[in-house]
Motif scaffolding. Structure first.
Motif, PDB file in Angstrom:
ATOM      1  N   ALA A 261       0.913  -1.389   0.019  1.00 33.29           N
ATOM      2  CA  ALA A 261       0.111   0.042   0.122  1.00 33.29           C
ATOM      3  C   ALA A 261       0.987   1.056   0.074  1.00 33.29           C
ATOM      4  O   ALA A 261       1.905   1.148   0.373  1.00 33.29           O
ATOM      5  CB  ALA A 261      -1.117   0.126   1.400  1.00 33.29           C
ATOM      6  N   VAL A 262       0.316   2.470  -0.486  1.00 31.15           N
ATOM      7  CA  VAL A 262       1.111   3.627  -0.729  1.00 31.15           C
ATOM      8  C   VAL A 262       0.113   4.844  -0.001  1.00 31.15           C
ATOM      9  O   VAL A 262      -1.067   4.960  -0.103  1.00 31.15           O
ATOM     10  CB  VAL A 262       1.314   3.914  -2.190  1.00 31.15           C
ATOM     11  CG1 VAL A 262       1.851   5.213  -2.427  1.00 31.15           C
ATOM     12  CG2 VAL A 262       2.021   2.885  -2.775  1.00 31.15           C
ATOM     13  N   GLU A 268       6.326  13.655  -1.607  1.00 32.52           N
ATOM     14  CA  GLU A 268       6.818  12.498  -1.037  1.00 32.52           C
ATOM     15  C   GLU A 268       5.689  11.188  -1.010  1.00 32.52           C
ATOM     16  O   GLU A 268       4.862  11.770  -1.057  1.00 32.52           O
ATOM     17  CB  GLU A 268       7.467  12.704   0.297  1.00 32.52           C
ATOM     18  CG  GLU A 268       8.457  13.573   0.709  1.00 32.52           C
ATOM     19  CD  GLU A 268       8.974  13.847   1.774  1.00 32.52           C
ATOM     20  OE1 GLU A 268      10.110  13.688   1.907  1.00 32.52           O
ATOM     21  OE2 GLU A 268       8.223  14.090   2.554  1.00 32.52           O
ATOM     22  N   ALA A 269       6.351  10.210  -0.969  1.00 31.07           N
ATOM     23  CA  ALA A 269       5.405   8.889  -0.854  1.00 31.07           C
ATOM     24  C   ALA A 269       6.023   7.928  -0.109  1.00 31.07           C
ATOM     25  O   ALA A 269       7.313   7.908   0.155  1.00 31.07           O
ATOM     26  CB  ALA A 269       5.094   8.268  -2.284  1.00 31.07           C
ATOM     27  N   ALA A 270       5.204   7.220   0.814  1.00 31.29           N
ATOM     28  CA  ALA A 270       5.578   6.089   1.654  1.00 31.29           C
ATOM     29  C   ALA A 270       5.005   4.822   1.231  1.00 31.29           C
ATOM     30  O   ALA A 270       3.892   4.758   0.798  1.00 31.29           O
ATOM     31  CB  ALA A 270       5.293   6.407   3.088  1.00 31.29           C
ATOM     32  N   GLY A 286       9.142  -0.933   5.118  1.00 30.71           N
ATOM     33  CA  GLY A 286       8.640   0.418   4.668  1.00 30.71           C
ATOM     34  C   GLY A 286       9.590   1.161   3.820  1.00 30.71           C
ATOM     35  O   GLY A 286      10.834   1.205   4.232  1.00 30.71           O
ATOM     36  N   TRP A 287       9.266   1.871   2.870  1.00 29.16           N
ATOM     37  CA  TRP A 287      10.274   2.741   2.231  1.00 29.16           C
ATOM     38  C   TRP A 287       9.480   4.288   2.015  1.00 29.16           C
ATOM     39  O   TRP A 287       8.201   4.350   1.920  1.00 29.16           O
ATOM     40  CB  TRP A 287      10.319   2.208   0.768  1.00 29.16           C
ATOM     41  CG  TRP A 287      10.980   1.014   0.456  1.00 29.16           C
ATOM     42  CD1 TRP A 287      12.028   0.443   1.533  1.00 29.16           C
ATOM     43  CD2 TRP A 287      10.863  -0.247  -0.308  1.00 29.16           C
ATOM     44  NE1 TRP A 287      12.471  -0.697   1.125  1.00 29.16           N
ATOM     45  CE2 TRP A 287      11.647  -1.116  -0.169  1.00 29.16           C
ATOM     46  CE3 TRP A 287       9.870  -0.308  -1.346  1.00 29.16           C
ATOM     47  CZ2 TRP A 287      11.818  -2.298  -1.000  1.00 29.16           C
ATOM     48  CZ3 TRP A 287       9.796  -1.367  -2.198  1.00 29.16           C
ATOM     49  CH2 TRP A 287      10.836  -2.480  -1.920  1.00 29.16           C
ATOM     50  N   ARG A 363      -2.415   0.097   4.486  1.00 31.62           N
ATOM     51  CA  ARG A 363      -2.582   1.403   4.117  1.00 31.62           C
ATOM     52  C   ARG A 363      -2.433   2.543   5.177  1.00 31.62           C
ATOM     53  O   ARG A 363      -1.734   3.470   5.285  1.00 31.62           O
ATOM     54  CB  ARG A 363      -3.864   1.865   3.353  1.00 31.62           C
ATOM     55  CG  ARG A 363      -3.779   3.142   2.395  1.00 31.62           C
ATOM     56  CD  ARG A 363      -5.301   3.097   1.866  1.00 31.62           C
ATOM     57  NE  ARG A 363      -6.481   3.031   2.901  1.00 31.62           N
ATOM     58  CZ  ARG A 363      -6.691   4.169   3.542  1.00 31.62           C
ATOM     59  NH1 ARG A 363      -6.151   5.390   3.311  1.00 31.62           N
ATOM     60  NH2 ARG A 363      -7.985   4.090   4.148  1.00 31.62           N
ATOM     61  N   ARG A 364      -3.134   2.011   6.231  1.00 30.38           N
ATOM     62  CA  ARG A 364      -3.063   2.938   7.516  1.00 30.38           C
ATOM     63  C   ARG A 364      -1.613   3.235   7.985  1.00 30.38           C
ATOM     64  O   ARG A 364      -1.172   4.317   8.558  1.00 30.38           O
ATOM     65  CB  ARG A 364      -3.747   2.526   8.485  1.00 30.38           C
ATOM     66  CG  ARG A 364      -5.287   2.750   8.235  1.00 30.38           C
ATOM     67  CD  ARG A 364      -6.192   2.622   9.322  1.00 30.38           C
ATOM     68  NE  ARG A 364      -6.361   1.165   9.941  1.00 30.38           N
ATOM     69  CZ  ARG A 364      -7.020   0.315   9.275  1.00 30.38           C
ATOM     70  NH1 ARG A 364      -8.030   0.649   8.684  1.00 30.38           N
ATOM     71  NH2 ARG A 364      -7.107  -0.912  10.042  1.00 30.38           N
ATOM     72  N   ASN A 365      -0.877   1.896   7.962  1.00 30.47           N
ATOM     73  CA  ASN A 365       0.412   2.007   8.213  1.00 30.47           C
ATOM     74  C   ASN A 365       1.503   2.897   7.322  1.00 30.47           C
ATOM     75  O   ASN A 365       2.411   3.680   7.777  1.00 30.47           O
ATOM     76  CB  ASN A 365       1.024   0.509   8.083  1.00 30.47           C
ATOM     77  CG  ASN A 365       0.938  -0.212   9.578  1.00 30.47           C
ATOM     78  OD1 ASN A 365       1.767  -0.273  10.491  1.00 30.47           O
ATOM     79  ND2 ASN A 365      -0.387  -0.832   9.613  1.00 30.47           N
ATOM     80  N   ALA A 366       1.007   2.978   6.061  1.00 30.03           N
ATOM     81  CA  ALA A 366       1.750   3.832   5.266  1.00 30.03           C
ATOM     82  C   ALA A 366       1.538   5.302   5.670  1.00 30.03           C
ATOM     83  O   ALA A 366       2.390   5.998   5.392  1.00 30.03           O
ATOM     84  CB  ALA A 366       1.366   3.300   3.692  1.00 30.03           C
TER      85      ALA A 366
END
Length: 685
Positions: A261-262, A268-270, A286-287, A363-366
């Motif tokens: 998920a993003v 920026e993006a995680a 994670g990135w 997705r919530r973690n992202a």
């Protein structure tokens, strides 16, 4: 700033086939790599009114000076070639995910005769089975500690294993039953490998069979009134269940899937990834990335898939890959994943049920990871930009120095003179471009002369590589600078730094970044050269550049005593405020160069001290000295060896062995050798 129309291909020159394209800057450096189903349609979209382009796309096309492409047969081939070129050229305008931390994995070294269970980080190795990644190394160790009761696989290092085999006694784990002690022959290599494979099966999620087998063995032991064995098996079952409880059950038992998920904003993006094996979450990673190119959620997912599975072995690709948005188009990516795995991979967006709920959790973690990252780094980007602007203003530069190179000299009382070169781009260290130099031909504490030589060597290589790629040539075509650079290569000794950090490009094809070889190491000039020192060192660096005719690179020095900034030809230093972000960045660059030089110099000094007594042996070169030390472990053990044992070292004949034994016998057995730079005792290692 370049005008894109100056390098726009002529109409009809671009093919309509699938392919991969590269934009290069004025120095020939690849700054962007992309793929397209139709090269003509995609590349034409870049050459339009700049006002209609996305700001980052506009920056890229105005930074570029040329564009080239390679035609392929299918979109899958384009995907593979794009990934290869991104890894090879590291373009600055491509999305590059960086881990927000280093994630450890549980590794089982099945490539060894006696497999070992250990915590491992970094790149994956062939023949090693990996599980994870995990959030913390201590979580792996807790799990392994529980499982060693049932699967007593070796966990010791090669040195401990060899030592136990020599003395005939196992380590502590062997005595307390958490290792089967293959080092002393308590278990055969075949049985130990079978034990390691059972461990891997359990970690891969095939837990039911092992638990049922242990439960049946416990019942059988109870019926035979072997109550002690039954109690031990009961405790083994409880240990395995506790290990299983550490992984949450989220899906059906047979489910192997990765969920991606993003979370993103304009800058920026995680990306967050959950690894589910056997229905349990076995790992998370994670990135975070700066969105330096115009890309949406589907493109971010595609880049994440490329990075996640591009270098993994086939068994790391699960049967299902569940994503927030499908790449466009999705079929080539699915075909690429299937090729990596060797069988079908279900790439899809879950629509309902447990998998949809779990993807929402990912997705919530992202989103939380992106919020945390922005909190930590919100001031970083602003601070770096302000620091570069302050440096440009203080030094009178036309623009902010986006690439800074710093040089430092290190020696040990005038001996073993070495130098370092560190690189900072956009205010961040670029360690892949660090270089180390050996300085030979003179001794003594002459930092000024050494600085002149090192800066000259670096920029002679730059001019030679520009000449090699056809971007620069001497006025008379004589190629004198290329010959000078060849002389520099010859000055480097055989005991120099590792190939990735030497100031040579041995093994590279002529032409540099031509798609056939890797980028040359010295092909890109800095905007600013910083030297560790005051006015004399700055003058030496400036003189080296002037001798080569380089006048578009600024030079400054940072003196340690009062942290003053010196410029060439100036009698007074530039004094930046102590609270200046520009001064802080110059200090960081200088300190990193100093650390890198000291580390290299101490390593060379340590190696020479280890083999000190062997220097008296005539005809014994550095390679055979190191081979002797490596074989016996220390000079003390070498001194105790017989001539026949010394002859066992490859490359050492009997005559040399007798000379070594005689030289060590004559040497007085004084106190152990000590590395004066670090205080370490070297001979008893």
């Amino acid at each position: 700033m370049a005008d894109p129309s100056s390098y726009r291909p002529r109409p009809g020159e671009i093919p309509e086939s699938p392919g991969v394209y590269r934009f290069r800057d004025e120095h020939g450096r690849v700054i962007y790599v992309g793929k397209a189903k139709s090269l003509r349609q995609r590349l034409s979209s870049y050459f339009q009114d700049l006002a209609n382009l996305h700001p980052r796309t506009r920056t890229m096309v105005t930074t570029a000076a040329s564009v080239e492409w390679t035609v392929v047969s299918t979109e899958v081939e384009a995907l593979q070639l794009e990934y290869s070129w991104i890894k090879e050229f590291d373009p600055r305008f491509n999305v590059k995910y960086r881990d927000d931390k280093s994630y450890p994995s549980l590794a089982v070294t099945l490539n060894e005769e006696y497999p070992r269970v250990q915590v491992m980080r970094g790149p994956k190795k062939k023949g090693v089975r990996y599980f994870g990644p995990y959030a913390h190394a201590w979580a792996i160790r807790e799990t392994v500690d529980l499982m060693l009761r049932v699967f007593p696989v070796r966990t010791c290092s090669a040195g401990v294993f060899k030592r136990s085999a020599q003395i005939g006694r196992p380590c502590l784990l062997g005595y307390i039953g958490k290792c089967s002690a293959p080092c002393v022959g308590r278990i055969s290599a075949e049985d130990h490998r079978r034990l390691a494979e059972d461990f891997c099966d359990f970690m891969a999620g095939r837990t039911g069979a092992h638990l049922r087998r242990l439960e049946q063995a416990m019942r059988d032991a109870a019926e035979e009134m072997e109550y002690e064995r039954a109690a031990r098996l009961r405790d083994d079952i409880e240990a395995l269940r506790r290990a299983m409880e550490k992984s949450a059950v989220v899906l059906a038992d047979a489910t192997d899937a990765d969920l991606i998920a993003v979370a993103e904003d304009e800058l920026e993006a995680a990306v967050q990834i959950f690894h589910v094996r056997g229905g349990r979450v076995r790992g998370q990673r994670g990135w975070v990335t700066d969105k330096v190119e115009e890309v949406g959620t589907a493109g971010l997912v595609e880049h994440a898939l490329q990075q996640l599975y591009g270098e993994e072995s086939g068994d790391a690709v699960p049967r299902e890959v569940l994503v927030q948005a499908l790449p466009e188009p999705a079929e080539p990516v699915a075909a690429w994943l299937a090729d990596r795995r060797g069988s079908h991979v279900d790439l899809r967006v879950p629509q309902r049920g447990d998998k949809r709920s779990l993807l929402e959790t990912v997705r919530r973690n992202a989103q939380q990871a992106l919020a945390l990252h922005k909190t930590r780094r919100a001031s970083d980007l602003t601070t770096r930009s302000r620091a570069l602007e302050e440096i440009a203003e203080a030094l009178g530069l036309d623009s902010a120095p986006l690439r800074i190179e710093c040089f430092d000299i290190s020696h040990f009382q005038g001996d073993d003179v070495v130098a370092s070169m560190v690189v900072f781009e956009d205010g961040l260290a670029r360690k892949s471009e660090y270089r180390r130099f050996q300085i030979k031909g003179f001794a003594g504490q002459d930092d000024v002369r050494a600085m002149h030589e090192v800066v000259g060597r670096r920029f002679r290589r730059y001019l030679r590589e520009r000449q090699r790629t056809g971007e620069w040539a001497t006025e008379d075509g004589s190629g004198d600078l290329g010959a000078a650079a060849d002389a520099v290569d010859a000055a480097d000794g055989p005991d120099g730094p590792a190939p990735a950090e030497r100031d040579t490009d041995a093994g590279r094809e002529p032409g540099g970044e031509n798609g056939k070889g890797r980028p040359p190491k010295f092909a890109y000039p800095p905007q600013l050269v910083v030297v560790d020192g005051g006015q004399p060192q700055v003058a030496a660096a400036r003189r080296a550049l002037d001798e080569l005719g380089i006048d578009d690179v600024a030079v400054c020095g940072l003196a340690k005593r009062l942290e003053e900034v010196w410029l060439p030809g100036e009698s007074d230093p530039v004094v930046l405020p102590r609270t200046s972000e520009g001064l802080y960045m110059l200090q960081r660059v200088r300190d990193e160069a100093h650390r890198f030089a000291i580390r290299y110099q101490r390593g060379k000094r340590s190696r020479s001290l280890k083999a000190g007594p062997l220097d008296a042996v005539p005809g014994l070169g550095e390679s055979r000295k190191q081979a002797l030390i490596k074989h016996f472990g220390s000079v003390r053990r070498l001194r105790a060896a017989t001539v026949e044992q010394i002859c066992e070292v490859p490359g050492v004949g009997r005559k040399t062995a007798e000379a070594v034994a005689e030289a060590l016998r004559r040497a007085a057995p004084a106190a152990p050798a000590v590395n004066t730079a670090t205080g370490e005792i070297l001979e008893d290692q």
